[in-house]
Enzyme design. Structure first.
Site, PDB file in Angstrom:
ATOM      1  CG  ASN A 128      -1.829  -1.209   1.290  1.00 58.48           C
ATOM      2  OD1 ASN A 128      -2.082  -1.848   0.268  1.00 58.48           O
ATOM      3  ND2 ASN A 128      -2.274  -1.568   2.482  1.00 58.48           N
ATOM      4  CB  THR A 178      -2.497  -8.855  -0.775  1.00 55.30           C
ATOM      5  OG1 THR A 178      -2.031  -8.746  -2.132  1.00 55.30           O
ATOM      6  CG2 THR A 178      -1.889 -10.102  -0.142  1.00 55.30           C
ATOM      7  CG  ASP A 184      -2.622   3.159   3.105  1.00 53.07           C
ATOM      8  OD1 ASP A 184      -3.378   2.288   2.641  1.00 53.07           O
ATOM      9  OD2 ASP A 184      -1.898   2.962   4.103  1.00 53.07           O
ATOM     10  CG  ASN A 194      -7.535 -11.657   1.539  1.00 52.82           C
ATOM     11  OD1 ASN A 194      -6.978 -10.575   1.723  1.00 52.82           O
ATOM     12  ND2 ASN A 194      -8.127 -11.970   0.399  1.00 52.82           N
ATOM     13  CG  HIS A 253       3.830  -1.763  -4.646  1.00 45.88           C
ATOM     14  ND1 HIS A 253       2.637  -2.447  -4.663  1.00 45.88           N
ATOM     15  CD2 HIS A 253       4.769  -2.630  -5.111  1.00 45.88           C
ATOM     16  CE1 HIS A 253       2.855  -3.676  -5.137  1.00 45.88           C
ATOM     17  NE2 HIS A 253       4.141  -3.810  -5.404  1.00 45.88           N
TER      18      HIS A 253
HETATM   19  N1  APR Z   1     -10.465  -7.206   5.036  1.00 48.24           N
HETATM   20  C1  APR Z   1      -9.566  -8.077   4.510  1.00 48.24           C
HETATM   21  N2  APR Z   1      -9.379  -8.272   3.183  1.00 48.24           N
HETATM   22  C2  APR Z   1     -10.141  -7.529   2.360  1.00 48.24           C
HETATM   23  C3  APR Z   1     -11.105  -6.591   2.822  1.00 48.24           C
HETATM   24  C4  APR Z   1     -11.254  -6.455   4.229  1.00 48.24           C
HETATM   25  N3  APR Z   1     -12.138  -5.602   4.767  1.00 48.24           N
HETATM   26  N4  APR Z   1     -11.714  -6.026   1.736  1.00 48.24           N
HETATM   27  C5  APR Z   1     -11.144  -6.582   0.650  1.00 48.24           C
HETATM   28  N5  APR Z   1     -10.213  -7.492   1.012  1.00 48.24           N
HETATM   29  C6  APR Z   1      -9.344  -8.303   0.157  1.00 48.24           C
HETATM   30  C7  APR Z   1      -9.964  -8.695  -1.159  1.00 48.24           C
HETATM   31  O1  APR Z   1     -10.684  -9.915  -1.009  1.00 48.24           O
HETATM   32  C8  APR Z   1      -8.718  -8.890  -2.037  1.00 48.24           C
HETATM   33  O2  APR Z   1      -8.239 -10.220  -1.933  1.00 48.24           O
HETATM   34  O3  APR Z   1      -8.217  -7.521  -0.163  1.00 48.24           O
HETATM   35  C9  APR Z   1      -7.695  -7.936  -1.432  1.00 48.24           C
HETATM   36  C10 APR Z   1      -7.442  -6.711  -2.278  1.00 48.24           C
HETATM   37  O4  APR Z   1      -6.864  -7.145  -3.484  1.00 48.24           O
HETATM   38  P1  APR Z   1      -6.433  -6.042  -4.566  1.00 48.24           P
HETATM   39  O5  APR Z   1      -7.540  -5.071  -4.747  1.00 48.24           O
HETATM   40  O6  APR Z   1      -5.888  -6.786  -5.739  1.00 48.24           O
HETATM   41  O7  APR Z   1      -5.258  -5.227  -3.846  1.00 48.24           O
HETATM   42  P2  APR Z   1      -3.750  -5.695  -3.659  1.00 48.24           P
HETATM   43  O8  APR Z   1      -3.652  -7.176  -3.534  1.00 48.24           O
HETATM   44  O9  APR Z   1      -3.177  -4.871  -2.549  1.00 48.24           O
HETATM   45  O10 APR Z   1      -3.063  -5.229  -5.052  1.00 48.24           O
HETATM   46  C11 APR Z   1      -1.656  -5.400  -5.155  1.00 48.24           C
HETATM   47  O11 APR Z   1      -1.702  -4.259  -7.285  1.00 48.24           O
HETATM   48  O12 APR Z   1      -2.642  -2.569  -8.482  1.00 48.24           O
HETATM   49  C12 APR Z   1      -1.511  -2.945  -7.818  1.00 48.24           C
HETATM   50  O13 APR Z   1       0.075  -1.544  -6.843  1.00 48.24           O
HETATM   51  C13 APR Z   1      -1.220  -2.018  -6.678  1.00 48.24           C
HETATM   52  O14 APR Z   1      -0.314  -2.542  -4.509  1.00 48.24           O
HETATM   53  C14 APR Z   1      -1.326  -2.896  -5.451  1.00 48.24           C
HETATM   54  C15 APR Z   1      -1.098  -4.291  -5.999  1.00 48.24           C
END
Ligand code: APR
Length: 235
Positions: free
Chosen positions: A92, A177, A94, A202, A109
């Site tokens: 993240n 993630t 943030d 997750n 990142h």
């Molecule tokens: N609590 C726990 N998990 C959650 C919640 C929650 N409240 N809400 C959503 N999720 C989970 C979703 O089920 C999903 O598996 O968080 C995950 C978010 O996945 P992505 O949107 O793909 O985000 P992320 O995995 O951080 O993406 C990785 O991709 O776009 C690039 O650079 C960007 O750092 C990012 C990277």
């Protein structure tokens, strides 16, 4: 000393703080295309448009409605309770882990509240907007300032330090993630190959779910405090 607990976080840990994830149905990539805002080619082609995307996210992150949630706070408490043994590696950009008190933290990142000059490579804390006319505070060059974030096709930050920690940790925990983006999605295999216990916390199974020995599904703000408490009591 290398940490015994390595925790990878993604956008899901910040969801309950009011920040969108990327790949959920209403996520960021359902509103804008990666190719238009998150690649070096997009920035070369349309710097103003890319700046506007990050300016909006930078302003939103600093809004009064955005704050660390119980999951961020639990990880900071775990670090305080196990001094020198916890490392958070976040995908993240943030600043919610820092605001919750985490110090042993790698932003692989990059960071939304930092900007970097393409001319002199100096990185600066940055809370305002950026534009192609923004001069570098260090070398005064104009046109080279960019968000200090890692775009697709660029090398994530601190990878040596991350792999060193993955190679020696006893526990690897992945939180919030989807396991879609490498190299972060490959960390569980690295840790498992080095003998670590692997845990997924997750909302739903990630792409790499089968590689985790322990899996708990639900919102991070509920799961993470309970799991951190268990780790504190166990160690
Ligand atoms: N609590 C726990 N998990 C959650 C919640 C929650 N409240 N809400 C959503 N999720 C989970 C979703 O089920 C999903 O598996 O968080 C995950 C978010 O996945 P992505 O949107 O793909 O985000 P992320 O995995 O951080 O993406 C990785 O991709 O776009 C690039 O650079 C960007 O750092 C990012 C990277």
């Amino acid at each position: 000393m290398l940490p015994s607990i390595v925790i990878l976080t993604g956008a899901g840990i910040s969801k309950e703080s009011g920040l969108d994830t990327f790949r959920d149905k209403d996520g960021i990539w359902s509103k804008v295309r990666i190719e238009d805002v998150a690649t070096p080619e997009a920035f070369a082609r349309n710097p103003r448009g890319v700046h506007e995307f990050y300016n909006w996210r930078r302003r939103n992150l600093q809004g009064a409605h955005i704050a660390p949630n119980a999951a961020h706070k639990a990880l900071a408490a775990l670090e305080r309770g196990l001094p020198g043994r916890v490392l958070v590696v976040t995908q993240n950009i943030d600043n919610l882990h820092e605001r919750a008190g985490s110090e042993s933290l790698i932003h692989m990142h990059g960071e939304l509240l930092k900007a970097r000059c393409a001319e002199c490579a100096a990185a600066h804390e940055w809370r305002g907007d950026l534009s192609p006319e923004t001069p570098c505070p260090a070398c005064t060059a104009v046109g080279g300032m960019r968000p200090h974030v890692v775009w697709f096709g660029e090398m994530p930050l601190d990878m040596e330090r991350i792999y060193a920690a993955l190679g020696t940790c006893e526990t690897f925990i992945s939180i919030g993630t989807s396991g879609n983006v490498y190299p972060a999605a490959g960390f569980v295999a690295e840790a498992r190959g080095a003998g670590a216990r692997t845990v997924e916390l997750n909302l739903e199974p990630s792409e790499g779910a089968s590689l985790f020995q322990e899996k708990l599904y639900g919102p991070a703000a509920s799961l993470v405090p309970a799991y951190a408490e268990k780790l504190l009591n166990r160690n």
